[in-house]
Scaffold this motif. Structure first.
Motif, PDB file in Angstrom:
ATOM      1  N   SER A 187       5.100  53.498  34.426  1.00 44.04           N
ATOM      2  CA  SER A 187       5.525  52.950  36.140  1.00 44.04           C
ATOM      3  C   SER A 187       4.906  53.010  36.894  1.00 44.04           C
ATOM      4  O   SER A 187       4.750  52.526  37.721  1.00 44.04           O
ATOM      5  CB  SER A 187       7.091  53.605  36.504  1.00 44.04           C
ATOM      6  OG  SER A 187       6.424  54.861  36.615  1.00 44.04           O
ATOM      7  N   ASN A 188       3.530  53.779  36.914  1.00 42.78           N
ATOM      8  CA  ASN A 188       2.424  54.359  37.765  1.00 42.78           C
ATOM      9  C   ASN A 188       0.988  54.650  36.896  1.00 42.78           C
ATOM     10  O   ASN A 188       1.214  55.444  35.903  1.00 42.78           O
ATOM     11  CB  ASN A 188       2.417  55.660  38.607  1.00 42.78           C
ATOM     12  CG  ASN A 188       1.985  55.786  39.328  1.00 42.78           C
ATOM     13  OD1 ASN A 188       1.054  54.775  39.641  1.00 42.78           O
ATOM     14  ND2 ASN A 188       1.604  56.872  39.806  1.00 42.78           N
ATOM     15  N   THR A 240      -4.183  59.853  35.965  1.00 40.56           N
ATOM     16  CA  THR A 240      -2.795  59.846  35.968  1.00 40.56           C
ATOM     17  C   THR A 240      -1.501  58.559  35.192  1.00 40.56           C
ATOM     18  O   THR A 240      -1.869  57.723  36.511  1.00 40.56           O
ATOM     19  CB  THR A 240      -1.885  61.067  36.829  1.00 40.56           C
ATOM     20  OG1 THR A 240      -1.895  60.089  37.802  1.00 40.56           O
ATOM     21  CG2 THR A 240      -2.530  61.448  37.279  1.00 40.56           C
ATOM     22  N   VAL A 241      -0.679  59.026  34.252  1.00 44.06           N
ATOM     23  CA  VAL A 241      -0.063  57.541  33.719  1.00 44.06           C
ATOM     24  C   VAL A 241       1.796  58.458  33.792  1.00 44.06           C
ATOM     25  O   VAL A 241       1.216  59.503  33.345  1.00 44.06           O
ATOM     26  CB  VAL A 241      -0.207  57.055  32.498  1.00 44.06           C
ATOM     27  CG1 VAL A 241       0.578  56.199  32.066  1.00 44.06           C
ATOM     28  CG2 VAL A 241      -1.750  57.104  32.357  1.00 44.06           C
ATOM     29  N   GLU A 242       2.774  57.605  34.766  1.00 41.92           N
ATOM     30  CA  GLU A 242       3.669  58.212  34.275  1.00 41.92           C
ATOM     31  C   GLU A 242       4.304  56.938  32.745  1.00 41.92           C
ATOM     32  O   GLU A 242       4.611  55.582  33.618  1.00 41.92           O
ATOM     33  CB  GLU A 242       4.282  57.753  35.296  1.00 41.92           C
ATOM     34  CG  GLU A 242       4.160  58.688  36.327  1.00 41.92           C
ATOM     35  CD  GLU A 242       5.122  58.825  37.493  1.00 41.92           C
ATOM     36  OE1 GLU A 242       6.066  57.768  38.267  1.00 41.92           O
ATOM     37  OE2 GLU A 242       4.317  59.250  38.516  1.00 41.92           O
ATOM     38  N   LEU A 247      -5.393  62.530  26.528  1.00 41.92           N
ATOM     39  CA  LEU A 247      -4.243  62.654  27.054  1.00 41.92           C
ATOM     40  C   LEU A 247      -3.888  64.132  26.582  1.00 41.92           C
ATOM     41  O   LEU A 247      -4.330  64.992  26.051  1.00 41.92           O
ATOM     42  CB  LEU A 247      -3.814  62.167  25.384  1.00 41.92           C
ATOM     43  CG  LEU A 247      -2.096  61.818  25.687  1.00 41.92           C
ATOM     44  CD1 LEU A 247      -1.907  61.113  26.840  1.00 41.92           C
ATOM     45  CD2 LEU A 247      -2.049  61.734  24.013  1.00 41.92           C
ATOM     46  N   LEU A 248      -3.504  64.661  27.756  1.00 45.79           N
ATOM     47  CA  LEU A 248      -2.827  65.986  27.812  1.00 45.79           C
ATOM     48  C   LEU A 248      -2.062  65.978  28.702  1.00 45.79           C
ATOM     49  O   LEU A 248      -1.109  65.324  29.591  1.00 45.79           O
ATOM     50  CB  LEU A 248      -3.817  66.308  29.833  1.00 45.79           C
ATOM     51  CG  LEU A 248      -5.667  66.415  29.868  1.00 45.79           C
ATOM     52  CD1 LEU A 248      -6.011  67.470  31.283  1.00 45.79           C
ATOM     53  CD2 LEU A 248      -5.286  68.060  28.697  1.00 45.79           C
ATOM     54  N   ASP A 249      -1.015  66.422  27.822  1.00 52.72           N
ATOM     55  CA  ASP A 249       0.106  66.139  28.339  1.00 52.72           C
ATOM     56  C   ASP A 249       1.299  67.850  28.013  1.00 52.72           C
ATOM     57  O   ASP A 249       2.013  67.458  28.289  1.00 52.72           O
ATOM     58  CB  ASP A 249       1.256  65.879  27.001  1.00 52.72           C
ATOM     59  CG  ASP A 249       0.892  66.315  25.718  1.00 52.72           C
ATOM     60  OD1 ASP A 249      -0.282  67.507  25.228  1.00 52.72           O
ATOM     61  OD2 ASP A 249       1.727  65.249  24.056  1.00 52.72           O
TER      62      ASP A 249
END
Length: 172
Positions: A15-16, A21-23, A47-49
């Protein structure tokens, strides 16, 4: 662009996508997460989750932006600024940062301020008083003391060493 392309390759919907950042709309299964992580690493991206690591990266990015790229120092103190920008209590942010990074936010800020002082000394556009003001030091003496504590050198000696090295390189 790279992140969008990698998400597209894996058939993931987002979505963004913003700087850092990534949604992603759907939940990633472990295989997708691993593949995305590997694909991003090829481009030097991570990749940070983990929520703590994401918050740490936000703190670090905010400090770097504040010290290296902002023309004016923030109004008030750094802790209030960081807390306001990230929407968390500073004590909470400070505890998480220290736990994960093994150093305090304050020490991280000081290290970046000294790196910025080094840059500004090398550009020779500002004198030490102007640098002191620009980086929100209470005085030139405070800046000099902190610089010496971190680097082992006074700002003027550091500048002299760099000038000598520059001259020596020009003589080659």
């Amino acid at each position: 662009m790279v992140v969008k392309e990698e998400l597209k390759k894996l058939g993931l919907h987002y979505s963004n996508v913003d700087l850092g950042t990534v949604e992603i709309i759907e939940e990633l299964d472990p295989a997708q997460k691993s593949q995305l992580k590997n694909n991003l690493q090829k481009y030097g991206l991570e990749l940070l989750d983990d929520k703590k690591n994401i918050l740490i990266e936000k703190i670090k990015s905010l400090i770097i932006e504040m010290i290296h790229y902002s023309e004016e120092p923030p109004e008030g103190n750094y802790s209030d600024y960081i807390s306001e920008k990230l929407g968390y209590d500073y004590t909470y942010l400070s505890n998480i940062f220290s736990e994960v990074k093994g150093t305090t936010i304050q020490q991280y800020i000081i290290i970046h301020k000294i790196e910025r002082v080094k840059e500004l000394l090398l550009y020779e556009e500002l004198n030490l008083t102007e640098i002191s003001y620009k980086l929100h030091y209470s005085s030139v003496a405070h800046l000099s003391n902190q610089f010496k504590k971190i680097t082992g050198l006074t700002p003027s000696y550091y500048k002299k060493i760099k000038e000598n090295r520059k001259r020596n390189l020009e003589d080659l």
